[in-house]
Design an enzyme around this catalytic site. Structure first.
Site, PDB file in Angstrom:
ATOM      1  CB  THR A   3      -0.897  -0.121   1.379  1.00  0.00           C
ATOM      2  OG1 THR A   3      -1.760  -1.065   1.064  1.00  0.00           O
ATOM      3  CG2 THR A   3      -1.775   1.230   1.348  1.00  0.00           C
ATOM      4  CG  ASN A  39      -7.824  -7.973  -4.114  1.00  0.00           C
ATOM      5  OD1 ASN A  39      -7.957  -7.094  -4.955  1.00  0.00           O
ATOM      6  ND2 ASN A  39      -8.139  -7.814  -2.890  1.00  0.00           N
ATOM      7  CD  GLN A  52      -3.343 -11.217  -4.319  1.00  0.00           C
ATOM      8  OE1 GLN A  52      -2.992 -12.278  -4.290  1.00  0.00           O
ATOM      9  NE2 GLN A  52      -3.505 -10.607  -3.291  1.00  0.00           N
ATOM     10  CB  SER A  93       3.187  -7.449  -0.589  1.00  0.00           C
ATOM     11  OG  SER A  93       2.657  -7.550   0.709  1.00  0.00           O
ATOM     12  CG  HIS A 139       1.504  -9.734   3.809  1.00  0.00           C
ATOM     13  ND1 HIS A 139       0.026 -10.263   3.909  1.00  0.00           N
ATOM     14  CD2 HIS A 139       1.408  -8.692   3.251  1.00  0.00           C
ATOM     15  CE1 HIS A 139      -0.870  -9.173   3.596  1.00  0.00           C
ATOM     16  NE2 HIS A 139       0.040  -8.239   3.027  1.00  0.00           N
ATOM     17  CB  THR A 155      16.044   3.252  10.860  1.00  0.00           C
ATOM     18  OG1 THR A 155      16.651   4.394  11.259  1.00  0.00           O
ATOM     19  CG2 THR A 155      17.002   1.962  10.971  1.00  0.00           C
ATOM     20  CB  CYS A 191      -7.183  -4.020   2.254  1.00  0.00           C
ATOM     21  SG  CYS A 191      -5.583  -5.132   2.219  1.00  0.00           S
TER      22      CYS A 191
END
Length: 380
Positions: free
Chosen positions: A70, A149, A177, A197, A199, A235, A321
């Site tokens: 995102t 998705n 995806q 992404s 995950h 960081t 989401c």
């Protein structure tokens, strides 16, 4: 939860990912420091960047780590509008909320391109937007989800790249995806920026990346102390980045596209044998072989999901989401699906750990849902 069939929302963490993260958490320091501990963390991040780049067909310098996909999409769209003096953003009606909301926040006007009944973008409408912009001397930023998705529809990315051609327009692709599941050669393609992404492929949540071509290096969202070659301040989280790198490496070894596609076929065959009136959305389009979005008329997704959840089966009604919400999907609405049918939509998505036994368990529980529905219908 004994059966997990919601990989599009988030995939179970891979074993090597957990080990890589734990090892990184034992290290101390700041990867921007010049002393030994700092250099060790920097080396760990560089190694992970190489692994992500290899999985994406990108050069290591094209990988910008972000806090999520995102964030990556927001950087590409909101930051891209400013960096490239964009006049107008064009999105697809079925894009993920992350892209749609970023377009709204971009500060310029937004145009939405519709889709057909299978969820495929209207290329003629997109071409008209491009022609109008060319005639007016305007610069567009076009954003599109490569793989939807919710339905698994694969958009014709190469055709979109060809439509944009050698113009000053910018193309941003949500590849969340698709990453790890479809062949990706970012360095060779004509997409300017691409979001991915961790995950979704068995890595940790909280880490994503924006792939950027050299001419997009000036795209910024989070200023700071010059991290990520000045492209994203803050960081870096060495543990999350290490997990991302490990996921890219291990997912490529354990995920087999043909095996996932066979699971989808087996699921659809079972579904129609139990419920001949079932509707599989986007069945007439090219879909990624991990996703089924279907409805059995008359069975609301709220009812079905509650029953399945009680039986230990995890599925969804669409994007996680959009969250906490169960009901009508903006994707199905854009496809022209009736409100009554879209409120029955369920999404099942497979991944690296999915098995035929999980399909058996799903249908064992779903048969109960169907039986109850038929009894209620007969009583009425």
């Amino acid at each position: 939860m004994s059966v997990y069939l919601d990989h599009n929302a988030s995939a179970p963490m891979l074993p090597r990912v957990r080990a890589a993260m734990l090892a990184a958490l034992e290290m101390v320091g700041n990867p921007s420091s010049v002393h030994g501990p700092g250099r060790a963390l920097r080396a760990l991040i560089d190694d992970a960047r190489d692994k992500v780049a290899k999985a994406a067909g990108a050069e290591a310098k094209q990988v910008v780590f972000t806090g999520s996909a995102t964030e990556a999409l927001t950087q590409a769209i909101v930051g891209g509008v400013k960096a490239f003096a964009i006049d107008r953003v064009v999105v697809c009606a079925t894009d993920h909320a992350a892209a749609l909301k970023a377009a709204e926040a971009s500060g310029v006007s937004v145009r939405v391109v519709g889709v057909d009944g299978n969820g495929i973008i209207d290329l003629d409408a997109l071409a008209r937007h491009i022609e109008t912009a060319n005639a007016a001397g305007e610069k567009l930023l076009v954003a599109v989800s490569w793989v939807n998705n919710e339905t698994g529809v694969v958009q014709p990315r190469a055709k979109i790249e060809m439509l944009l051609g050698p113009t000053p327009h910018i193309l941003v692709v949500d590849a969340v995806q698709a990453f790890g599941k479809l062949g990706l050669d970012f360095a060779a393609c004509a997409t300017d920026m691409m979001a991915i992404s961790a995950h979704k492929i068995g890595g940790p949540a909280g880490i994503g990346a924006l792939l950027v071509k050299g001419h997009a290096d000036t795209v910024r969202l989070v200023p700071g102390g010059g991290q990520e070659q000045g492209r994203r301040g803050g960081t870096e989280s060495a543990a999350l980045i290490a997990g991302f790198g490990a996921a890219c490496e291990e997912f490529g070894e354990v995920f087999k596209a043909d095996r996932a596609a066979a699971l989808v076929t087996a699921f659809e065959d079972r579904l129609f044998s139990l419920a001949p009136d079932a509707v599989i959305f986007s069945r007439g389009a090219e879909r990624i072989g991990t996703t089924i979005n279907f409805a059995v008329p008359g069975i609301k997704n709220t009812v079905a999901m509650m029953s399945l959840d009680l039986a230990g089966i995890a599925v969804s009604s669409g994007s996680a989401c959009s969250s906490g919400k169960v009901g009508r999907s903006h994707v199905l609405s854009a496809m022209g699906v009736s409100p009554d049918l879209s409120e029955c939509g369920l999404r099942v998505s497979f991944g690296w750990s999915s098995t035929t036994e999980e399909i058996d368990a799903f249908f064992s529980a779903f048969e109960t849902v169907l039986s109850r529905h038929r009894r209620n219908g007969a009583a009425a």
